[in-house]
Scaffold this motif. Structure first.
Motif, PDB file in Angstrom:
ATOM      1  N   VAL A  10       0.860  -1.188   0.000  1.00 11.97           N
ATOM      2  CA  VAL A  10       0.000   0.000   0.000  1.00 11.97           C
ATOM      3  C   VAL A  10       0.896   1.237   0.000  1.00 11.97           C
ATOM      4  O   VAL A  10       1.650   1.464   0.950  1.00 11.97           O
ATOM      5  CB  VAL A  10      -0.941   0.018   1.214  1.00 11.97           C
ATOM      6  CG1 VAL A  10      -1.843   1.248   1.175  1.00 11.97           C
ATOM      7  CG2 VAL A  10      -1.773  -1.258   1.267  1.00 11.97           C
ATOM      8  N   GLY A  11       0.813   2.010  -1.078  1.00 12.70           N
ATOM      9  CA  GLY A  11       1.602   3.229  -1.191  1.00 12.70           C
ATOM     10  C   GLY A  11       2.690   3.108  -2.241  1.00 12.70           C
ATOM     11  O   GLY A  11       3.486   2.152  -2.229  1.00 12.70           O
ATOM     12  N   ALA A  12       2.735   4.082  -3.164  1.00 10.58           N
ATOM     13  CA  ALA A  12       3.726   4.068  -4.246  1.00 10.58           C
ATOM     14  C   ALA A  12       4.716   5.215  -4.095  1.00 10.58           C
ATOM     15  O   ALA A  12       5.106   5.844  -5.073  1.00 10.58           O
ATOM     16  CB  ALA A  12       3.028   4.135  -5.604  1.00 10.58           C
ATOM     17  N   ARG A  41      -7.742   3.594  -3.140  1.00 14.96           N
ATOM     18  CA  ARG A  41      -7.557   3.812  -1.700  1.00 14.96           C
ATOM     19  C   ARG A  41      -8.062   2.611  -0.907  1.00 14.96           C
ATOM     20  O   ARG A  41      -9.224   2.203  -1.047  1.00 14.96           O
ATOM     21  CB  ARG A  41      -8.288   5.076  -1.257  1.00 14.96           C
ATOM     22  CG  ARG A  41      -8.127   5.401   0.238  1.00 14.96           C
ATOM     23  CD  ARG A  41      -8.833   6.689   0.614  1.00 14.96           C
ATOM     24  NE  ARG A  41      -8.251   7.823  -0.082  1.00 14.96           N
ATOM     25  CZ  ARG A  41      -7.175   8.472   0.325  1.00 14.96           C
ATOM     26  NH1 ARG A  41      -6.548   8.087   1.437  1.00 14.96           N
ATOM     27  NH2 ARG A  41      -6.720   9.502  -0.364  1.00 14.96           N
ATOM     28  N   VAL A  42      -7.208   2.043  -0.072  1.00 22.20           N
ATOM     29  CA  VAL A  42      -7.604   0.920   0.775  1.00 22.20           C
ATOM     30  C   VAL A  42      -8.530   1.431   1.869  1.00 22.20           C
ATOM     31  O   VAL A  42      -8.212   2.381   2.591  1.00 22.20           O
ATOM     32  CB  VAL A  42      -6.367   0.235   1.393  1.00 22.20           C
ATOM     33  CG1 VAL A  42      -6.792  -0.806   2.438  1.00 22.20           C
ATOM     34  CG2 VAL A  42      -5.517  -0.412   0.311  1.00 22.20           C
ATOM     35  N   THR A  48       2.955   3.634   3.724  1.00 17.74           N
ATOM     36  CA  THR A  48       2.148   4.849   3.666  1.00 17.74           C
ATOM     37  C   THR A  48       2.879   6.079   4.185  1.00 17.74           C
ATOM     38  O   THR A  48       2.359   7.191   4.099  1.00 17.74           O
ATOM     39  CB  THR A  48       0.853   4.659   4.468  1.00 17.74           C
ATOM     40  OG1 THR A  48       1.168   4.144   5.778  1.00 17.74           O
ATOM     41  CG2 THR A  48      -0.067   3.655   3.779  1.00 17.74           C
ATOM     42  N   GLY A  49       4.080   5.902   4.741  1.00 18.77           N
ATOM     43  CA  GLY A  49       4.867   7.046   5.181  1.00 18.77           C
ATOM     44  C   GLY A  49       4.496   7.532   6.563  1.00 18.77           C
ATOM     45  O   GLY A  49       3.394   7.272   7.064  1.00 18.77           O
ATOM     46  N   SER A  50       5.424   8.256   7.168  1.00 20.99           N
ATOM     47  CA  SER A  50       5.211   8.763   8.533  1.00 20.99           C
ATOM     48  C   SER A  50       4.422  10.060   8.552  1.00 20.99           C
ATOM     49  O   SER A  50       3.840  10.414   9.575  1.00 20.99           O
ATOM     50  CB  SER A  50       6.563   8.990   9.217  1.00 20.99           C
ATOM     51  OG  SER A  50       7.288   7.786   9.330  1.00 20.99           O
ATOM     52  N   LEU A  51       4.418  10.777   7.422  1.00 26.94           N
ATOM     53  CA  LEU A  51       3.763  12.097   7.380  1.00 26.94           C
ATOM     54  C   LEU A  51       2.847  12.180   6.171  1.00 26.94           C
ATOM     55  O   LEU A  51       2.990  13.049   5.309  1.00 26.94           O
ATOM     56  CB  LEU A  51       4.816  13.210   7.321  1.00 26.94           C
ATOM     57  CG  LEU A  51       5.740  13.330   8.535  1.00 26.94           C
ATOM     58  CD1 LEU A  51       6.828  14.347   8.269  1.00 26.94           C
ATOM     59  CD2 LEU A  51       4.952  13.713   9.776  1.00 26.94           C
ATOM     60  N   SER A  52       1.881  11.271   6.107  1.00 21.92           N
ATOM     61  CA  SER A  52       1.004  11.238   4.935  1.00 21.92           C
ATOM     62  C   SER A  52      -0.444  11.588   5.253  1.00 21.92           C
ATOM     63  O   SER A  52      -1.269  11.695   4.347  1.00 21.92           O
ATOM     64  CB  SER A  52       1.047   9.850   4.279  1.00 21.92           C
ATOM     65  OG  SER A  52       0.672   8.849   5.192  1.00 21.92           O
ATOM     66  N   LYS A  53      -0.770  11.763   6.541  1.00 21.13           N
ATOM     67  CA  LYS A  53      -2.135  12.140   6.897  1.00 21.13           C
ATOM     68  C   LYS A  53      -2.148  13.585   7.383  1.00 21.13           C
ATOM     69  O   LYS A  53      -1.718  13.883   8.490  1.00 21.13           O
ATOM     70  CB  LYS A  53      -2.711  11.226   7.977  1.00 21.13           C
ATOM     71  CG  LYS A  53      -4.168  11.577   8.294  1.00 21.13           C
ATOM     72  CD  LYS A  53      -4.769  10.723   9.386  1.00 21.13           C
ATOM     73  CE  LYS A  53      -6.214  11.169   9.656  1.00 21.13           C
ATOM     74  NZ  LYS A  53      -6.836  10.393  10.748  1.00 21.13           N
ATOM     75  N   SER A 109       1.110  12.058  12.515  1.00 24.22           N
ATOM     76  CA  SER A 109       2.297  11.306  12.095  1.00 24.22           C
ATOM     77  C   SER A 109       2.262   9.839  12.510  1.00 24.22           C
ATOM     78  O   SER A 109       1.525   9.439  13.412  1.00 24.22           O
ATOM     79  CB  SER A 109       3.552  11.970  12.667  1.00 24.22           C
ATOM     80  OG  SER A 109       3.491  11.996  14.077  1.00 24.22           O
ATOM     81  N   PHE A 110       3.080   9.068  11.851  1.00 23.56           N
ATOM     82  CA  PHE A 110       3.395   7.672  12.158  1.00 23.56           C
ATOM     83  C   PHE A 110       2.206   6.722  12.010  1.00 23.56           C
ATOM     84  O   PHE A 110       2.250   5.797  11.212  1.00 23.56           O
ATOM     85  CB  PHE A 110       3.991   7.536  13.565  1.00 23.56           C
ATOM     86  CG  PHE A 110       5.331   8.176  13.731  1.00 23.56           C
ATOM     87  CD1 PHE A 110       6.473   7.565  13.265  1.00 23.56           C
ATOM     88  CD2 PHE A 110       5.458   9.423  14.336  1.00 23.56           C
ATOM     89  CE1 PHE A 110       7.723   8.162  13.395  1.00 23.56           C
ATOM     90  CE2 PHE A 110       6.692  10.028  14.477  1.00 23.56           C
ATOM     91  CZ  PHE A 110       7.825   9.403  14.006  1.00 23.56           C
ATOM     92  N   THR A 111       1.158   6.910  12.807  1.00 25.98           N
ATOM     93  CA  THR A 111       0.068   5.932  12.856  1.00 25.98           C
ATOM     94  C   THR A 111      -1.184   6.371  12.103  1.00 25.98           C
ATOM     95  O   THR A 111      -2.054   5.544  11.850  1.00 25.98           O
ATOM     96  CB  THR A 111      -0.328   5.636  14.311  1.00 25.98           C
ATOM     97  OG1 THR A 111      -0.775   6.847  14.938  1.00 25.98           O
ATOM     98  CG2 THR A 111       0.854   5.084  15.090  1.00 25.98           C
ATOM     99  N   GLY A 112      -1.296   7.665  11.771  1.00 28.86           N
ATOM    100  CA  GLY A 112      -2.544   8.183  11.219  1.00 28.86           C
ATOM    101  C   GLY A 112      -3.011   7.449   9.977  1.00 28.86           C
ATOM    102  O   GLY A 112      -4.175   7.022   9.891  1.00 28.86           O
ATOM    103  N   ALA A 113      -2.135   7.308   8.990  1.00 27.38           N
ATOM    104  CA  ALA A 113      -2.522   6.663   7.735  1.00 27.38           C
ATOM    105  C   ALA A 113      -2.800   5.175   7.934  1.00 27.38           C
ATOM    106  O   ALA A 113      -3.678   4.600   7.281  1.00 27.38           O
ATOM    107  CB  ALA A 113      -1.421   6.856   6.692  1.00 27.38           C
ATOM    108  N   ILE A 114      -2.060   4.531   8.834  1.00 25.48           N
ATOM    109  CA  ILE A 114      -2.253   3.095   9.092  1.00 25.48           C
ATOM    110  C   ILE A 114      -3.623   2.848   9.723  1.00 25.48           C
ATOM    111  O   ILE A 114      -4.381   1.968   9.299  1.00 25.48           O
ATOM    112  CB  ILE A 114      -1.128   2.554  10.002  1.00 25.48           C
ATOM    113  CG1 ILE A 114       0.219   2.637   9.276  1.00 25.48           C
ATOM    114  CG2 ILE A 114      -1.420   1.124  10.435  1.00 25.48           C
ATOM    115  CD1 ILE A 114       1.408   2.252  10.144  1.00 25.48           C
TER     116      ILE A 114
END
Length: 535
Positions: A17-19, A112-113, A144-149, A380-385
């Motif tokens: 998940v995430g390119a 989007r998952v 998904t990265g640490s700063l994606s949300k 950060s970190f957990t938001g997108a997960i």
């Protein structure tokens, strides 16, 4: 979307998940293992944060010689323009990576998952998406990265604003003409500094709403000479650089000093700091004395040096206390400093301290008649997960599991979620290191793990609860010896979410440095994946 898009897949070996940089590299490595792999990407193109972030002035904060893949097939014929490239050059680089590695054929864009459920009898993840695409995958890897949300400030009546209003990470892809406009920027993180520097000369007037001064460092930008790059490749210097990066604390080409500040002569201290300031970049942060992160008295000395340098750049004395106050807003280096080139010397910019003058509300015509309000925070970190609705073997969501604290093993797995991995996520070095020094090695670890499972006819791997409890204890123990807790608002600890976050404030990244982190990862693998249950 790339290629033909079926309504579902019968089954694949791995779904990424995430390119962004992590997802693309993970796809490349798993393909080499002979696995069937796909990427689901919510955006319309590759590059992750570099695809989404199109705001003026977006650029790397790492020197580009270390901000690239350690893949000779890619770097041998690629030439950089700037030492710290702008976003357009990074986007071009990812297009070149795709051209060389033929990645897009396995990537599904605008996908989007929205849910992932573990099925115990089959040892598969059932993954659903907003577009209706469904896949069953043996392994699920979150890149998904640490700063994606993005995190939008909770400002009263923000939705009533009639002008353009957006987060910096959602800057219009077609660009934006701000000529002659009254513009407001809320927050002064790294993105905020880059926006401010680049739009100040275009707008009629810019008002910056600052909560905390950014203890920014000079970038010392320059062109990256093409002949120098050719020579570096011909003399095998690139390979030496890539081998050196994981040996340093933060994955840069410079390292903390071998002795503490308290053991260095005063003359040596001043000479070192002067040379680091002149070098620019993160030298003064990540090449400094190690005790600036643990000794508040030493940290004050470093801050005083920073303050003296910055105040000399600020022509308006009335701004001295706002931008470089006598009393530090937090210990230096406990929040990532921005990199600036003229940020502290702007004439048509007003600065508002929102601690003293809070924003009460937004009117249809703006904040005091301003026409654009970008903002720059992240969950950060957990938001997108957490947002993906992932449910493990006990049918509990990962968000609920982490509600009272984050638990992972080596920052890549968590119990009750078999065959789930995350790259550059919580309790790994992540944002405390150069990402391209961390991401490939985490991806290599995951790939080697899959090879081990494949060779030994295992279809399921899950971290043990006691292993993740031990890892959490190690992360927090290391953090307790530093000054992280002295910062009121930081996405390193989640304290920037204090008004909405119910989780305890805690260090969310592994702050023990790359050598120790990679040593712990290797220990787990070399001991037959100690701390994991395999079946």
């Amino acid at each position: 979307m790339s290629g033909h898009t079926p309504a579902s897949f019968d089954r694949i070996d791995a779904l990424v998940v995430g390119a962004g940089s992590a997802g693309l590299y993970q796809l490349y490595r798993l393909r080499a293992l002979g696995l069937s792999v796909k990427i689901f990407e919510a955006a319309s193109g590759i590059g992750g944060t570099w695809h989404m972030n199109r705001y003026p002035g977006v650029r790397t904060d790492c020197e580009v010689v270390i901000y690239q893949y350690d893949l000779e097939t890619v770097w041998k014929d690629w030439t950089w323009k700037d030492k710290y490239p702008l976003g357009e050059e990074i986007q071009a680089y990812f297009r070149y990576v795709d051209h060389k590695l033929d990645l897009k054929r396995d990537i599904y864009f605008n996908t989007r998952v929205t849910g992932a459920k573990w099925d115990e009898p089959s040892h598969l993840w059932n993954v659903s998406t907003a577009s209706g695409l469904f896949v069953r995958a043996r392994f699920l890897i979150l890149c998904t990265g640490s700063l994606s949300k993005p995190l939008i400030p909770n400002i009263k009546d923000l939705s009533t604003f009639e002008g353009r209003c957006f987060h910096s990470s959602h800057w219009p892809q077609e660009g934006l003409d701000l000529t002659g406009k009254h513009v407001a920027v809320i927050d002064t993180g790294s993105s905020g500094i880059q926006v401010i520097e680049n739009i100040a000369s275009q707008v009629r007037h810019l008002t910056v709403f600052q909560r905390t001064p950014n203890l920014a460092l000079p970038i010392n930008q320059s062109r990256f000479d093409e002949k120098e790059q050719v020579k570096m490749k011909e003399t095998d210097l690139y390979n030496h650089i890539f081998r050196r990066l994981p040996q340093t604390f933060a994955g840069f080409l410079y390292e903390f000093q071998p002795i503490p500040f308290t053991s260095a002569a005063t003359e040596a201290q001043k000479l070192l700091w002067g040379s680091q300031w002149k070098a620019g970049g993160f030298h003064f942060w990540l090449g400094n004395y190690p005790d600036i992160f643990s000794d508040e008295t030493v940290n004050r000395e470093a801050y005083a040096f920073w303050r003296s340098k910055v105040r000399a750049c600020i022509r308006n004395p009335a701004l001295h206390e706002k931008l470089a106050p006598i009393i530090p807003p937090h210990p230096f280096g406990i929040k990532q400093p921005g990199l600036e080139q003229g940020y502290f010397d702007r004439e048509n910019v007003s600065l508002v301290d929102v601690k003293k003058n809070p924003i009460e509300r937004v009117t249809p015509k703006g904040l005091l008649q301003f026409e654009a309000v970008p903002s720059t925070r992240f969950n950060s970190f957990t938001g997108a997960i957490v947002d993906m609705g992932i449910r493990g073997c006990n049918d509990v969501s990962i968000g609920k599991k982490w509600k009272n604290g984050v638990f992972t093993n080596i920052g890549m797995t968590t119990s009750d979620f078999p065959n789930l991995f995350f790259v550059s996520g919580p309790q790994a070095p992540s944002v405390l290191a150069n990402s391209t020094s961390v991401i490939p090695r985490q991806s290599d670890w995951i790939t080697d793990c899959f090879k081990f499972l494949q060779d030994n006819d295992y279809t399921r791997i899950e971290t043990k609860r006691d292993a993740e409890e031990a890892w959490r204890d190690l992360v927090l123990e290391i953090a307790s010896k530093r000054l992280w807790h002295k910062c009121e608002s930081s996405w390193y600890t989640g304290s920037n979410l204090a008004s909405t976050n119910t989780r305890p404030l805690e260090m969310l990244a592994f702050s023990g440095g790359l050598p120790l982190y990679f040593e712990k990862c290797a220990e787990a693998a070399d001991n037959g994946y100690q701390g994991f249950e395999l079946s």
